[in-house]
Design an enzyme around this catalytic site. Structure first.
Site, PDB file in Angstrom:
ATOM      1  N   CYS A  31     -22.054 -34.661  17.711  1.00 47.02           N
ATOM      2  CA  CYS A  31     -22.961 -34.317  16.614  1.00 47.02           C
ATOM      3  C   CYS A  31     -22.816 -35.287  15.447  1.00 47.02           C
ATOM      4  CB  CYS A  31     -22.692 -32.899  16.108  1.00 47.02           C
ATOM      5  SG  CYS A  31     -23.293 -31.596  17.193  1.00 47.02           S
ATOM      6  N   GLU A  53     -35.771 -32.646  16.450  1.00 43.80           N
ATOM      7  CA  GLU A  53     -34.357 -32.525  16.123  1.00 43.80           C
ATOM      8  C   GLU A  53     -33.566 -33.800  16.384  1.00 43.80           C
ATOM      9  OE1 GLU A  53     -32.595 -29.517  14.979  1.00 43.80           O
ATOM     10  OE2 GLU A  53     -34.651 -29.035  14.400  1.00 43.80           O
ATOM     11  N   HIS A 112     -29.153 -27.185  20.578  1.00 45.56           N
ATOM     12  CA  HIS A 112     -29.563 -28.538  20.946  1.00 45.56           C
ATOM     13  C   HIS A 112     -29.109 -28.798  22.372  1.00 45.56           C
ATOM     14  CE1 HIS A 112     -29.320 -29.608  16.420  1.00 45.56           C
ATOM     15  NE2 HIS A 112     -30.578 -29.472  16.752  1.00 45.56           N
TER      16      HIS A 112
END
Length: 443
Positions: free
Chosen positions: A365, A174, A245
């Site tokens: 992000c 990720e 996450h």
């Protein structure tokens, strides 16, 4: 050699929408089906970038991907004109059609894992685009992401842009959302904290997927020759609570790790491993308890998905939070208490990225952090570095091409494909990317 931490932000794409494609991302699920505002989204993202640039940090732009992803839909057997491909896909396979329209590359924290030259075995900056195989819509990104990184960091003598790890569940990756680098100063050798959620052969029984495998983290550390690598397991309770996450509950910069009590499965062991790996500095851990900030509030406020930065010329760090942190009483109290203490974080600021937040992506992000020394910064593509002039040109561009309302049903409109391609075609001219950057330009 003197180094700075640059940011490469994902430019939000014209198909920014709330299709609820990401299990475990509670904001994405909660806002599924609501109308988005792509124009406001791209302008919010640009303003956040300019704020960082105005503070003196190098700021770069990563272009959005071509969406709808017509080549992907054609690979599934949909034929005819591009408009017919879209129409048939939405009629016969709406799940695949929605994935093909996602603007998720905007979240550049998932674009890649980065190892700076101070930490790598060969003295180059290493990038590995994330394969993002856990979610269909995100698994479509890594090839175009590599193309963007190649454009931004073209000097092979200084930069190594790898392919993504093989796109298999055993190596689910990720990107930088599960990576934190700690150091005495940006140009010094650091600690690379790689956080994983499951082992490849481990059965997972939680309500939401654990997206990062230990094996992927190990492979990235080997590939990059990353010194000071520390692998830590993400808290199972945090994943079950909606921490898809690790950057939802943890952020770090220089010698400071700011995290929630439930960030790691073994907090004491993680701290000890970081201390053991640290060279030339003593790590500082700023831990927020569950009592002071329940996990649910940490997730909705995105306190830890803030940007923790060193403003040039300042000794203490600055925490840049979303306005949702300010609007959550508990999170706001924690942020202000941290900034008013005598600790490593000296102040807190707030930015409006509400369009991104409604899909579960905060300020952290939207950016990929890249430590660059002076020579590396000079070797990066200057056309993609945000200046006042570029910010102005991109703001006009976004206001011209982007819709101010987009519903999920609108993604099936062939006119949106034409609008998106028109916007991206002009963008490649603005950024000097040439006339063959996107698949539609090469057809």
């Amino acid at each position: 050699m003197t180094a700075l931490e640059a940011n490469a932000d994902g430019l939000i794409g014209p198909t920014h929408s709330y299709a609820g494609l990401s299990p475990g991302n509670l904001a994405s699920s909660r806002n599924e089906g609501q109308a988005s505002n792509p124009r406001a989204a791209v302008l919010q993202g640009l303003d956040k970038m300019k704020r960082l640039a105005d503070l003196g940090l190098p700021q770069f732009v990563l272009p959005p991907h071509e969406r709808p992803n017509i080549p992907f839909l054609r690979s599934l057997g949909f034929g005819g004109t591009d408009a017919q491909v879209i129409e048939r896909a939405w009629k016969d396979a709406p799940t695949f059609a929605a994935a093909a329209c996602s603007a998720s590359p905007m979240w550049a924290a998932n674009a890649a894992t980065v190892t700076p030259s101070a930490d790598s075995a060969d003295g180059r900056v290493h990038f590995s685009p994330a394969n993002l195989v856990t979610n269909l819509h995100r698994s479509l990104e890594h090839q175009q992401t590599k193309r963007a990184l190649d454009a931004l960091f073209p000097d092979a003598a200084r930069f190594a842009v790898h392919d993504a790890l093989p796109s298999v569940a055993h190596l689910a990756d990720e990107g930088a959302a599960n990576h934190v680098r700690l150091c005495a100063e940006h140009g010094a050798e650091g600690v690379n904290l790689l956080v994983w959620g499951r082992e490849a052969w481990e059965p997972w029984t939680g309500p939401f997927p654990a997206r990062q495998t230990r094996e992927a983290a190990e492979a990235l550390a080997r590939r990059h020759g990353a010194s000071g690598a520390v692998l830590a397991r993400q808290s199972k309770a945090a994943i079950a609570g909606g921490t898809f996450h690790n950057d939802v509950v943890c952020v770090g910069a220089l010698d400071t790790l700011f995290h929630h009590q439930l960030a790691f499965e073994d907090t004491a062991g993680t701290h000890a491993a970081i201390r053991a790996a640290a060279k030339g500095f003593d790590p500082i851990f700023v831990e927020v308890s569950e009592a002071d900030l329940p996990l649910a509030d940490a997730i909705t406020s995105y306190l830890f998905n803030s940007m923790l930065i060193q403003v040039p010329g300042e000794d203490r760090l600055t925490l840049i939070c979303p306005t949702e942190t300010r609007d959550n009483a508990r999170a706001h109290a924690v942020a202000e208490a941290v900034a008013s203490s005598n600790g490593p974080i000296g102040r807190v600021e707030y930015v409006d990225v509400r369009q991104s937040m409604r899909n579960g992506g905060g300020p952290a992000c939207l950016r990929l952090r890249v430590v660059l020394n002076e020579a590396e910064l000079a070797a990066a593509n200057a056309n993609m570095r945000l200046t006042d002039e570029l910010h102005g040109a991109l703001s006009v561009w976004g206001a011209t091409w982007y819709r101010d309302e987009l519903k999920v049903a609108d993604l099936a409109d062939p006119a949106l494909l034409d609008e998106s391609r028109g916007a991206l075609d002009e963008l490649t001219s603005i950024l000097g990317l040439g006339s063959d950057f996107y698949p539609f330009q090469r057809d």
